[in-house]
Design a protein around this motif. Structure first.
Motif, mmCIF file in Angstrom:
data_model
loop_
_atom_site.group_PDB
_atom_site.id
_atom_site.type_symbol
_atom_site.label_atom_id
_atom_site.label_comp_id
_atom_site.label_asym_id
_atom_site.label_seq_id
_atom_site.Cartn_x
_atom_site.Cartn_y
_atom_site.Cartn_z
ATOM 1 N N ASP A 139 0.854 -1.182 0.000
ATOM 2 C CA ASP A 139 0.000 0.000 0.000
ATOM 3 C C ASP A 139 0.888 1.229 0.000
ATOM 4 O O ASP A 139 2.070 1.170 0.350
ATOM 5 N N SER A 141 2.124 4.873 1.126
ATOM 6 C CA SER A 141 2.185 5.656 2.362
ATOM 7 C C SER A 141 1.554 7.032 2.151
ATOM 8 O O SER A 141 1.903 7.747 1.216
ATOM 9 N N LYS A 142 0.590 7.386 3.012
ATOM 10 C CA LYS A 142 -0.065 8.702 2.981
ATOM 11 C C LYS A 142 -0.468 9.075 1.556
ATOM 12 O O LYS A 142 -0.108 10.140 1.036
ATOM 13 N N SER A 248 5.568 7.013 -2.034
ATOM 14 C CA SER A 248 6.401 6.056 -1.303
ATOM 15 C C SER A 248 5.548 4.877 -0.861
ATOM 16 O O SER A 248 4.383 5.052 -0.482
ATOM 17 N N ASN A 250 4.417 2.027 1.725
ATOM 18 C CA ASN A 250 4.379 1.822 3.170
ATOM 19 C C ASN A 250 5.471 0.824 3.555
ATOM 20 O O ASN A 250 5.654 -0.197 2.880
ATOM 21 N N LYS A 252 5.435 -1.384 5.602
ATOM 22 C CA LYS A 252 4.864 -2.698 5.886
ATOM 23 C C LYS A 252 4.651 -3.535 4.627
ATOM 24 O O LYS A 252 4.240 -4.696 4.715
ATOM 25 N N THR A 253 4.912 -2.962 3.456
ATOM 26 C CA THR A 253 4.820 -3.719 2.207
ATOM 27 C C THR A 253 5.700 -4.965 2.308
ATOM 28 O O THR A 253 6.859 -4.885 2.717
#
Length: 351
Positions: A139, A141-142, A248, A250, A252-253
């Motif tokens: 996903d 980021s922001k 960018s 995430n 956690k990708t």
């Protein structure tokens, strides 16, 4: 690539504005602005028509609020009149143009698709055990605050050449100020986010050649039989996002083992042969049930919360949850009955 012109006349056509008002007001008939337009629709919609025709319209000031589910976000809100009506009027004309450019397995803001359709598609992919052993789950980021206005407008121009329509879309896109941010809460925002990542989708499907790929807004899953291939692709995706889209990934990708870990995506934890409600959603469900049991919710909230969660549970293997916490829960049944009686509606749990 064909570019479309002569769109603005269709957008500001009074019949299109009337239809936009009817669509935008659904579920909002009690809003002050909706009642205002309803009181004299001809007057207000012609006023809107003239403001667009004369280019005197500009996007209104936003109001903002913070939400914390599932994570902290800033939600932006525009007035119903004129902005929300205009957004619907724009979508009614340009959505068919853009829909034809999207990949099949895009599920956000697409008519007839959505979260549940995306989840069922993922489960269909998992039937191919040989080629879906591993999953790259990513996903952005922001995402919404990071969307670059210049890049987005350039993508809009690839399909739209009508100068007046471009003027209107640029006004909406640049309305938050600065050079980044597509506000969460705008009717157009999720659709513009689809457009922003459209070239990326085609790159994954056609240039990279990934057959099993699903995207919902800024979340995506890509399946392959080889974990090494996906780990290399993860770095390629990271580079593409940075260089082409100023985004960018995430941190956690990750690349995961499907048979060992399952795939947590679109509210569900999907395995080969069964699907569970996501753990965080299950916890929230139990908290909401506790509030209903304690009589802490107003009647409308009791009904809407109960039916919303039942809507989620029916799309996964959750017979135990729905039976234990709703259908065999006397406190919940009593509260729902009381709420339905207060609202003078039929008890939705009677079956």
């Amino acid at each position: 690539m064909k570019r479309h012109g002569n769109l603005f006349g269709k957008i500001i056509d009074i019949d299109n504005l009337c239809l936009a008002h009817q669509h935008a007001r659904r579920g909002k008939s009690y809003y002050t602005d909706v009642r205002m337009v309803d009181s004299d629709p001809e007057r207000y919609l012609w006023q809107l028509h003239d403001a667009l025709r004369d280019h005197t319209f500009t996007t209104s000031q936003y109001t903002t609020k913070q939400i914390y589910e599932p994570k902290q976000r800033t939600i932006y809100k525009l007035p119903y009149f004129p902005d929300r009506i205009i957004h619907h009027a724009v979508m009614q004309v340009i959505q068919p143009i853009w829909d034809r450019t999207f990949i099949f397995d895009l599920y956000s803001a697409i008519p007839g698709k959505g979260l549940h359709a995306g989840s069922y598609r993922l489960r269909q992919f998992l039937r191919d055990r040989k080629n879906t052993k591993c999953c790259l789950k990513f996903d952005v980021s922001k995402f919404y605050p990071s969307i670059d206005h210049d890049i987005l407008i350039e993508k809009v121009r690839k399909k739209i050449k009508c100068p007046d329509t471009l003027w209107l879309l640029e006004d909406i896109i640049r309305s938050p100020g600065g050079n980044k941010n597509v506000p969460i809460g705008n009717y157009l925002s999720q659709y513009l986010s689809n457009l922003y990542l459209n070239d990326f989708d085609h790159w994954i499907k056609e240039t990279i050649g990934m057959k099993y790929y699903i995207r919902y807004c800024d979340d995506g899953v890509i399946f392959h039989q080889d974990k090494t291939v996906l780990r290399t692709l993860m770095e390629d995706v990271r580079e593409y996002m940075q260089e082409e889209l100023a985004l960018s990934l995430n941190p956690k990708t990750t690349v995961l083992d499907v048979d060992r870990q399952g795939v947590d995506f679109l509210g569900y934890k999907c395995f080969r042969d069964y699907t569970l409600l996501r753990k965080s959603s299950a916890r929230n469900f139990k908290k909401k049930i506790a509030q209903i049991e304690a009589g802490n919710l107003d009647p409308q909230n009791v009904i809407s919360s109960t039916m919303s969660y039942l809507g989620w549970l029916k799309h996964c293997d959750a017979h135990h949850l729905s039976t234990r916490y709703i259908y065999n829960n006397q406190a919940v049944l009593a509260e729902v009955e009381r709420a339905a009686s207060t609202l003078k509606i039929e008890n939705p749990l009677r079956r």
